[in-house]
Design an enzyme around this catalytic site. Structure first.
Site, mmCIF file in Angstrom:
data_model
loop_
_atom_site.group_PDB
_atom_site.id
_atom_site.type_symbol
_atom_site.label_atom_id
_atom_site.label_comp_id
_atom_site.label_asym_id
_atom_site.label_seq_id
_atom_site.Cartn_x
_atom_site.Cartn_y
_atom_site.Cartn_z
ATOM 1 N N LYS A 1 0.844 -1.204 0.000
ATOM 2 C CA LYS A 1 0.000 0.000 0.000
ATOM 3 C C LYS A 1 0.877 1.251 0.000
ATOM 4 O O LYS A 1 0.663 2.178 -0.758
ATOM 5 C CB LYS A 1 -0.913 -0.039 1.227
ATOM 6 C CG LYS A 1 -1.850 1.121 1.338
ATOM 7 C CD LYS A 1 -2.753 0.968 2.549
ATOM 8 C CE LYS A 1 -3.454 2.279 2.849
ATOM 9 N NZ LYS A 1 -4.251 2.244 4.061
ATOM 10 N N GLU B 1 10.543 -4.882 4.212
ATOM 11 C CA GLU B 1 10.549 -6.292 3.801
ATOM 12 C C GLU B 1 10.223 -6.426 2.314
ATOM 13 O O GLU B 1 10.918 -7.108 1.553
ATOM 14 C CB GLU B 1 9.500 -7.091 4.599
ATOM 15 C CG GLU B 1 9.810 -7.257 6.071
ATOM 16 C CD GLU B 1 9.248 -6.143 6.948
ATOM 17 O OE1 GLU B 1 9.010 -5.019 6.422
ATOM 18 O OE2 GLU B 1 9.065 -6.373 8.147
ATOM 19 N N GLY C 1 -4.715 -1.851 5.091
ATOM 20 C CA GLY C 1 -3.937 -2.996 4.606
ATOM 21 C C GLY C 1 -4.588 -4.328 4.944
ATOM 22 O O GLY C 1 -4.718 -5.212 4.086
ATOM 23 N N ARG C 2 -5.034 -4.474 6.193
ATOM 24 C CA ARG C 2 -5.569 -5.778 6.618
ATOM 25 C C ARG C 2 -6.973 -6.055 6.093
ATOM 26 O O ARG C 2 -7.548 -7.110 6.365
ATOM 27 C CB ARG C 2 -5.510 -5.909 8.139
ATOM 28 C CG ARG C 2 -6.155 -4.772 8.914
ATOM 29 C CD ARG C 2 -5.737 -4.805 10.377
ATOM 30 N NE ARG C 2 -6.222 -3.653 11.113
ATOM 31 C CZ ARG C 2 -5.577 -2.496 11.222
ATOM 32 N NH1 ARG C 2 -4.418 -2.340 10.612
ATOM 33 N NH2 ARG C 2 -6.070 -1.516 11.946
ATOM 34 N N GLU D 1 -4.419 -6.482 15.092
ATOM 35 C CA GLU D 1 -3.888 -5.181 14.683
ATOM 36 C C GLU D 1 -4.993 -4.118 14.807
ATOM 37 O O GLU D 1 -4.713 -2.949 15.070
ATOM 38 C CB GLU D 1 -3.347 -5.246 13.242
ATOM 39 C CG GLU D 1 -2.420 -4.092 12.881
ATOM 40 C CD GLU D 1 -1.633 -4.325 11.595
ATOM 41 O OE1 GLU D 1 -0.553 -4.942 11.645
ATOM 42 O OE2 GLU D 1 -2.096 -3.887 10.525
ATOM 43 N N HIS E 1 -5.541 -32.941 18.167
ATOM 44 C CA HIS E 1 -4.387 -33.729 18.613
ATOM 45 C C HIS E 1 -3.223 -32.829 19.030
ATOM 46 O O HIS E 1 -2.099 -33.301 19.181
ATOM 47 C CB HIS E 1 -3.943 -34.674 17.498
ATOM 48 C CG HIS E 1 -5.008 -35.654 17.115
ATOM 49 N ND1 HIS E 1 -5.165 -36.866 17.738
ATOM 50 C CD2 HIS E 1 -6.027 -35.566 16.215
ATOM 51 C CE1 HIS E 1 -6.199 -37.506 17.219
ATOM 52 N NE2 HIS E 1 -6.742 -36.724 16.287
ATOM 53 N N LYS F 1 9.708 -0.880 13.950
ATOM 54 C CA LYS F 1 10.239 -0.571 12.612
ATOM 55 C C LYS F 1 11.317 0.503 12.732
ATOM 56 O O LYS F 1 12.387 0.396 12.113
ATOM 57 C CB LYS F 1 9.137 -0.039 11.696
ATOM 58 C CG LYS F 1 8.153 -1.054 11.201
ATOM 59 C CD LYS F 1 7.256 -0.385 10.142
ATOM 60 C CE LYS F 1 5.997 -1.169 9.894
ATOM 61 N NZ LYS F 1 5.023 -0.452 9.077
HETATM 62 O O1 F6P Z 1 2.857 -3.961 9.859
HETATM 63 C C1 F6P Z 1 2.012 -2.903 9.656
HETATM 64 C C2 F6P Z 1 1.503 -2.759 8.273
HETATM 65 O O2 F6P Z 1 1.351 -1.404 8.041
HETATM 66 C C3 F6P Z 1 0.194 -3.513 8.030
HETATM 67 O O3 F6P Z 1 -0.902 -2.849 8.535
HETATM 68 C C4 F6P Z 1 0.212 -3.653 6.556
HETATM 69 O O4 F6P Z 1 -0.721 -4.601 6.145
HETATM 70 C C5 F6P Z 1 1.643 -4.066 6.334
HETATM 71 O O5 F6P Z 1 2.376 -3.280 7.274
HETATM 72 C C6 F6P Z 1 2.189 -3.877 4.948
HETATM 73 O O6 F6P Z 1 2.145 -2.549 4.518
HETATM 74 P P1 F6P Z 1 2.299 -2.146 2.995
HETATM 75 O O7 F6P Z 1 1.174 -2.755 2.252
HETATM 76 O O8 F6P Z 1 2.252 -0.654 2.978
HETATM 77 O O9 F6P Z 1 3.616 -2.672 2.505
#
Ligand code: F6P
Length: 546
Positions: A209, A215, A269-270, A355, A386, A514
């Site tokens: 987003k 990452e 995002g979620r 979250e 189990h 972060k």
């Molecule tokens: O870890 C927090 C967060 O902002 C989430 O809410 C989001 O889904 C994720 O990082 C990834 O963010 P982006 O889509 O901006 O890479």
């Protein structure tokens, strides 16, 4: 207009709930069934292809009535109206919360800052459809003229969990394209995926987003480098597409504008899998199925928006969380799907629920005086039986659990499905009834054991029961029914957040780690180590020296 800022513990209904809790806290659910032969019927809801049975909960009709009064006192109906109509209910980020608009019907109108957003939503949806069709049909080809065989989704959090969960959940409906998900900044993750794919036939979908997430950008950069060792700069356009709100950063990464699928800041995002973030879902199962998935979510939206609260599944479920969390002091909720397809469902909902509602500041900016956000966990049954069911049956903690099962299996193996569902029903029955001392004794007697041994074993063989469960019996796992189920949990999250008087749609809590990771990365890559607590400094030193 901002959301109401009343705290639940100051309402009359909360006081009533406290008094009511004292009255019923020791009542066994099985006695409630004995008292009322209509209980199972009265406390269940049949909606579309869903049958939801709330009757195995530690509630009476009076409990529900007071919980509904709580919802009324806290203006839940008004909040729902604002949620769907695009009010800026994500107040700390000054944004609307409109994942529901992503599954609305063409011609609907939803306004954000005076602009109807539905035409844009459909523009992107059409782009997803066209792109999906050209990739699935083989019309779109890679840099050596071969058809695509593999899709790699590069993203994390909401840009990974939803697409990864849904492509697995709907793998019965999948086409020939193999889907892979790279999320962790752990370089071993990306390398393991790259081992499996051929650059000539792989499409990379970068999903972020913000397009600033460490990452995702690291993985995308590593993959681009790997790709360029095998192809040339001009081939990038054929193999890389991006989903983001940040068009500038996408361009800087080298992706051309026709390969960009936009999204909007009013999609969290979620909750974004309904947008172009779900591109890999559409590619994997075809656009028609993706659209059915959206249609299912829309049906749940209509149910949530228009049903009387007494019959409103997300409202009832959200209020039940309040009951257990704030009166029984239950800390967690388990989600147990009886289908292997929903293997990643609990992990997905962990982000959605934790979250969103893992907050301790109320909408007045004050620290809350009551518990909020539940801990979510779970695994498919029967495997989980189990693994951790022992603790649910005989441990000291109260763990309300959702059991999700299907009337029909997808491959139609009656023998397996009957066994699976026998376990499904057996678990909720066992959690409800338990096993009394008398029953345990007679079982031990039947085995003909000596009395002394029987007396020693007896306490371990007793199950208290009275463990609450909610059963979801759904006709079949289809794109549409999965859309409904996910939207149900989204709205349950909303209900909880409104009642707890917190902001469910920001996530400031993930920022601190972060920021520190950036500082520590500099420490690791330079000669100097910044000021940290002694433990952290030692650990960084040790890592650098080794
Ligand atoms: O870890 C927090 C967060 O902002 C989430 O809410 C989001 O889904 C994720 O990082 C990834 O963010 P982006 O889509 O901006 O890479």
């Amino acid at each position: 207009m901002p959301l109401s800022t009343a705290n639940p513990n100051k309402t009359n209904a909360w006081k009533e709930l406290q008094a009511h809790f004292e009255e019923i806290k020791n009542i066994h659910i099985k006695d409630l069934f004995a008292e009322n032969p209509q209980r199972a019927d009265n406390l269940s809801v049949k909606w579309d292809d869903f049958y939801i049975d709330f009757s195995k909960n530690r509630i009476t009709e009076e409990t529900l009535n007071i919980l509904l009064r709580l919802a009324k006192e806290l203006d839940l109906a008004d909040a729902i109206e604002r949620y769907f109509s695009g009010d800026l209910i994500n107040q700390t980020e000054e944004r609307a919360v409109l994942h529901t608009a992503l599954r609305s019907k063409e011609g609907d109108e939803v306004f954000v800052n005076g602009k109807n957003i539905i035409p844009e939503v459909f523009e992107v949806k059409n782009k997803i459809e066209q792109f999906t069709n050209t990739v699935v049909s083989g019309e779109k080809k890679g840099y050596t003229g071969k058809q695509f065989t593999d899709i790699v989704n590069i993203g994390i959090g909401g840009s990974d969990l939803g697409p990864a969960m849904v492509t697995e959940a709907l793998s019965f409906y999948k086409n020939h394209l193999n889907t892979h998900f790279v999320s962790n900044v752990d370089g071993d993750h990306v390398q393991e995926i790259l081992k499996k794919v051929n650059p000539e036939t792989t499409l990379f979908v970068i999903v972020s987003k913000t397009f600033t997430t460490q990452e995702t950008l690291s993985n995308a950069t590593t993959i681009k480098k790997w790709f360029l060792e095998r192809a040339s700069e001009k081939d990038i356009a054929k193999h890389f597409v991006a989903v983001s709100t940040n068009l500038e950063k996408i361009a800087a990464f080298g992706i051309s504008s026709e390969n960009v699928f936009p999204m909007w800041d009013w999609v969290g995002g979620r909750f974004s899998l309904w947008s172009a973030v779900g591109l890999s879902i559409s590619l994997a199962i075809g656009f028609e199925n993706f659209n059915d998935f959206l249609k299912g979510a829309h049906k749940m939206d209509v149910h949530f928006k228009t049903s009387d609260f007494k019959e409103n599944i997300p409202v009832l479920a959200g209020l039940l969380t309040i009951w257990y969390n704030n009166f029984f002091n239950a800390e967690s909720e388990a989600i147990i799907p009886y289908t292997q397809y929903l293997n990643r469902f609990a992990a997905y909902l962990q982000q959605g629920i934790m979250e969103s509602n893992g907050k301790s500041i109320d909408r007045n900016g004050e620290r809350v005086e009551y518990e909020t956000g539940t801990i979510i966990w779970g695994e498919p049954g029967t495997n989980s039986q189990h693994a951790f069911f022992q603790l649910i049956h005989q441990g000291t903690k109260l763990i309300p659990a959702d059991f999700i099962g299907y009337v029909n299996s997808l491959h139609g193996d009656k023998d397996h499905h009957n066994k699976l569902m026998a376990n499904f029903f057996a678990q909720t029955e066992a959690l409800l009834n338990g096993k009394t001392e008398k029953q345990a004794l007679s079982e031990l007697d039947e085995k003909g054991l000596p009395q002394e041994k029987i007396q020693k074993l007896l306490p371990f063989k007793i199950f208290e029961g009275n463990k609450p469960t909610t059963t979801f019996l759904i006709d079949r796992l289809t794109p549409e029914s999965l859309g409904k189920l996910i939207a149900f949990y989204e709205h349950k999250i909303f209900v909880q957040g409104i009642i707890w008087n917190i902001f469910s749609y920001d996530q400031w809590g993930v920022e601190l780690g972060k920021q520190l990771a950036n500082t520590i990365l500099t420490d690791i890559e330079s000669d100097h180590i910044a000021n940290h607590d002694a433990s952290t400094s030692n650990l960084i030193e040790y890592f650098k020296k080794s």
